[in-house]
Design an enzyme around this catalytic site. Structure first.
Site, mmCIF file in Angstrom:
data_model
loop_
_atom_site.group_PDB
_atom_site.id
_atom_site.type_symbol
_atom_site.label_atom_id
_atom_site.label_comp_id
_atom_site.label_asym_id
_atom_site.label_seq_id
_atom_site.Cartn_x
_atom_site.Cartn_y
_atom_site.Cartn_z
ATOM 1 C CG HIS A 64 33.069 40.725 39.919
ATOM 2 N ND1 HIS A 64 33.148 40.276 41.215
ATOM 3 C CD2 HIS A 64 31.905 41.396 39.831
ATOM 4 C CE1 HIS A 64 32.062 40.647 41.867
ATOM 5 N NE2 HIS A 64 31.297 41.329 41.067
ATOM 6 N N GLY A 108 35.167 41.819 33.991
ATOM 7 C CA GLY A 108 34.543 43.112 34.298
ATOM 8 C C GLY A 108 35.524 44.259 34.150
ATOM 9 C CE1 TYR A 138 30.166 41.364 32.770
ATOM 10 C CE2 TYR A 138 29.277 43.069 31.355
ATOM 11 C CZ TYR A 138 30.200 42.655 32.305
ATOM 12 O OH TYR A 138 31.138 43.539 32.781
HETATM 13 O O1 YZS Z 1 45.761 31.507 44.692
HETATM 14 P P1 YZS Z 1 46.049 32.904 45.231
HETATM 15 O O2 YZS Z 1 45.439 33.157 46.579
HETATM 16 O O3 YZS Z 1 47.483 33.304 45.090
HETATM 17 O O4 YZS Z 1 45.236 33.928 44.249
HETATM 18 C C1 YZS Z 1 45.509 33.882 42.859
HETATM 19 C C2 YZS Z 1 44.178 33.983 42.145
HETATM 20 O O5 YZS Z 1 43.147 33.232 42.751
HETATM 21 C C3 YZS Z 1 43.893 35.467 42.295
HETATM 22 N N1 YZS Z 1 42.967 35.927 41.259
HETATM 23 C C4 YZS Z 1 41.696 36.286 41.497
HETATM 24 N N2 YZS Z 1 40.984 36.318 42.642
HETATM 25 C C5 YZS Z 1 39.695 36.730 42.539
HETATM 26 N N3 YZS Z 1 39.107 37.099 41.383
HETATM 27 C C6 YZS Z 1 39.802 37.086 40.222
HETATM 28 N N4 YZS Z 1 39.214 37.499 39.091
HETATM 29 C C7 YZS Z 1 41.159 36.650 40.256
HETATM 30 N N5 YZS Z 1 42.137 36.487 39.312
HETATM 31 C C8 YZS Z 1 43.227 36.053 39.963
HETATM 32 O O6 YZS Z 1 45.142 36.115 42.137
HETATM 33 C C9 YZS Z 1 46.196 35.205 42.523
HETATM 34 C C10 YZS Z 1 47.158 35.083 41.366
HETATM 35 O O7 YZS Z 1 46.415 34.489 40.303
HETATM 36 P P2 YZS Z 1 47.147 33.554 39.245
HETATM 37 O O8 YZS Z 1 46.103 32.952 38.397
HETATM 38 O O9 YZS Z 1 48.106 32.653 39.965
HETATM 39 O O10 YZS Z 1 47.979 34.627 38.417
HETATM 40 P P3 YZS Z 1 48.553 34.472 36.935
HETATM 41 O O11 YZS Z 1 49.033 33.080 36.732
HETATM 42 O O12 YZS Z 1 49.483 35.596 36.751
HETATM 43 O O13 YZS Z 1 47.287 34.643 35.996
HETATM 44 C C11 YZS Z 1 46.654 35.901 35.951
HETATM 45 C C12 YZS Z 1 45.259 35.723 35.301
HETATM 46 C C13 YZS Z 1 44.502 37.051 35.382
HETATM 47 C C14 YZS Z 1 45.422 35.270 33.827
HETATM 48 C C15 YZS Z 1 44.507 34.630 36.098
HETATM 49 O O14 YZS Z 1 44.569 34.960 37.474
HETATM 50 C C16 YZS Z 1 43.062 34.540 35.678
HETATM 51 O O15 YZS Z 1 42.729 33.999 34.610
HETATM 52 N N6 YZS Z 1 42.182 35.128 36.543
HETATM 53 C C17 YZS Z 1 40.727 35.108 36.252
HETATM 54 C C18 YZS Z 1 40.440 36.124 35.150
HETATM 55 C C19 YZS Z 1 38.935 36.156 34.885
HETATM 56 O O16 YZS Z 1 38.357 35.188 34.354
HETATM 57 N N7 YZS Z 1 38.325 37.216 35.312
HETATM 58 C C20 YZS Z 1 36.865 37.436 35.089
HETATM 59 C C21 YZS Z 1 36.156 37.529 36.450
HETATM 60 N N8 YZS Z 1 34.735 37.742 36.164
HETATM 61 C C22 YZS Z 1 34.270 38.974 35.862
HETATM 62 O O17 YZS Z 1 34.991 39.970 35.896
HETATM 63 C C23 YZS Z 1 32.836 39.119 35.520
HETATM 64 C C24 YZS Z 1 31.927 38.762 36.637
HETATM 65 S S1 YZS Z 1 32.441 38.156 34.110
HETATM 66 O O18 YZS Z 1 32.807 36.817 34.480
HETATM 67 O O19 YZS Z 1 31.035 38.302 33.865
HETATM 68 O O20 YZS Z 1 33.291 38.677 33.028
#
Ligand code: YZS
Length: 259
Positions: A64, A108, A138
């Site tokens: 998400h 998500g 969730y």
């Molecule tokens: O700082 P900039 O502008 O370059 O943007 C960064 C991140 O902020 C962005 N980005 C995201 N933006 C919005 N939503 C996200 N989920 C998201 N994930 C990343 O992408 C740019 C690059 O991110 P980095 O962290 O620098 O990339 P990297 O070091 O390669 O790491 C990739 C991951 C995917 C490991 C890291 O970005 C990460 O942990 N992202 C969050 C993953 C996460 O927790 N997703 C769950 C979101 N929540 C849901 O889907 C549901 C609502 S729930 O929470 O219920 O499961």
């Protein structure tokens, strides 16, 4: 700049998530393009669809778009939420959707992959569902997608630890159909898709819908519904939910107080 790429060949449609700068975060804009592509490819005669990220991706999707999650007081995963719209679109799509999974499948996006009909991963693919990391409750249909695909202890491990599991663990509990090396996964997935499109599309479409209805058939009293809504409201109204969102934006670890 489009956030996805599409293709259609021999009745197999392909949708490539291609917003690498944001790690294919499932933003409203991205999900709108996916939904439009689903409609367009079906209209052009697709009898199977492949959902993937570019070859060699380290992140299939970051889940998400956290910047689009609402602040306290509103259900972060309500019926109209873009992630809910995408999961329903895949589950009710009249043709099988094959998930070609490379890299990290987060939050998500993990549910989106589980909403697909057949999952093929590489050895490095990981799956994580992370509401507990953000202080999110969730939603019920999302949890049903998980428990329909995963053994309950595995679903609980994913939800409570918010830590990734490997493709091997996913294969072991039957949620991934195959694991293939990066150089073989695409030809393998398309060969699987060709086997599907060679069969009767009406038969497959009806069986897919029958399975969706069967696996979603749960009795629920109005009291049970209201109790669950109340429980979820205490979570998304909590200070911890605010802390979860804040900590992501500030790129730091959250400090949860349990209130
Ligand atoms: O700082 P900039 O502008 O370059 O943007 C960064 C991140 O902020 C962005 N980005 C995201 N933006 C919005 N939503 C996200 N989920 C998201 N994930 C990343 O992408 C740019 C690059 O991110 P980095 O962290 O620098 O990339 P990297 O070091 O390669 O790491 C990739 C991951 C995917 C490991 C890291 O970005 C990460 O942990 N992202 C969050 C993953 C996460 O927790 N997703 C769950 C979101 N929540 C849901 O889907 C549901 C609502 S729930 O929470 O219920 O499961």
């Amino acid at each position: 700049m489009p956030l996805i790429e599409t293709a259609l060949a021999e009745h197999v449609g392909t949708i490539v998530l291609n917003n690498i700068a944001k790690r294919n975060a499932l933003s409203e804009a991205l999900i709108e393009e996916i939904s439009d592509a689903l409609t367009e490819l079906l209209g052009r005669g697709a009898r199977a669809l492949v959902l993937r990220a570019p070859a060699g991706s380290k992140v299939w999707s970051a889940g998400h778009d956290i910047s689009e999650l609402p602040n306290a007081g509103r259900d972060p995963l309500g019926w109209g939420d873009s992630l809910r719209v995408l999961v329903r679109a895949i589950q009710s799509c009249r043709v099988p959707v094959l998930a070609l999974l490379e890299g990290g499948v987060w939050g998500g996006a993990c549910e989106v992959s589980l909403a697909c009909d057949i999952l093929v991963a590489t050895p490095d693919t990981t799956f994580a569902i992370t509401p507990a990391k953000l202080g999110i409750p969730y939603n019920l249909s999302g949890l049903l997608t998980l428990v329909n695909a995963l053994p309950l202890p595995v679903a609980k491990e994913l939800l409570f630890t918010a830590q990734p599991i490997t493709a091997a663990q996913a294969l072991n509990c039957g949620v991934v159909n195959y694991i293939k090396p990066p150089e073989e996964i695409a030809p393998f997935v398309y060969s699987l898709a060709q086997k599907i499109v060679a069969n009767a599309p009406l038969s497959i479409s009806v069986m897919k819908e029958e399975l969706r209805l069967l696996t979603g058939a749960r009795a629920m009293s109005p009291e049970l519904f209201e109790r669950i809504q109340g429980l979820r409201r205490t979570v998304y109204d909590s200070a911890d939910y605010q802390e979860g969102l804040q900590s992501f934006h500030e790129k730091r670890k959250p400090i949860f107080q349990g209130s």
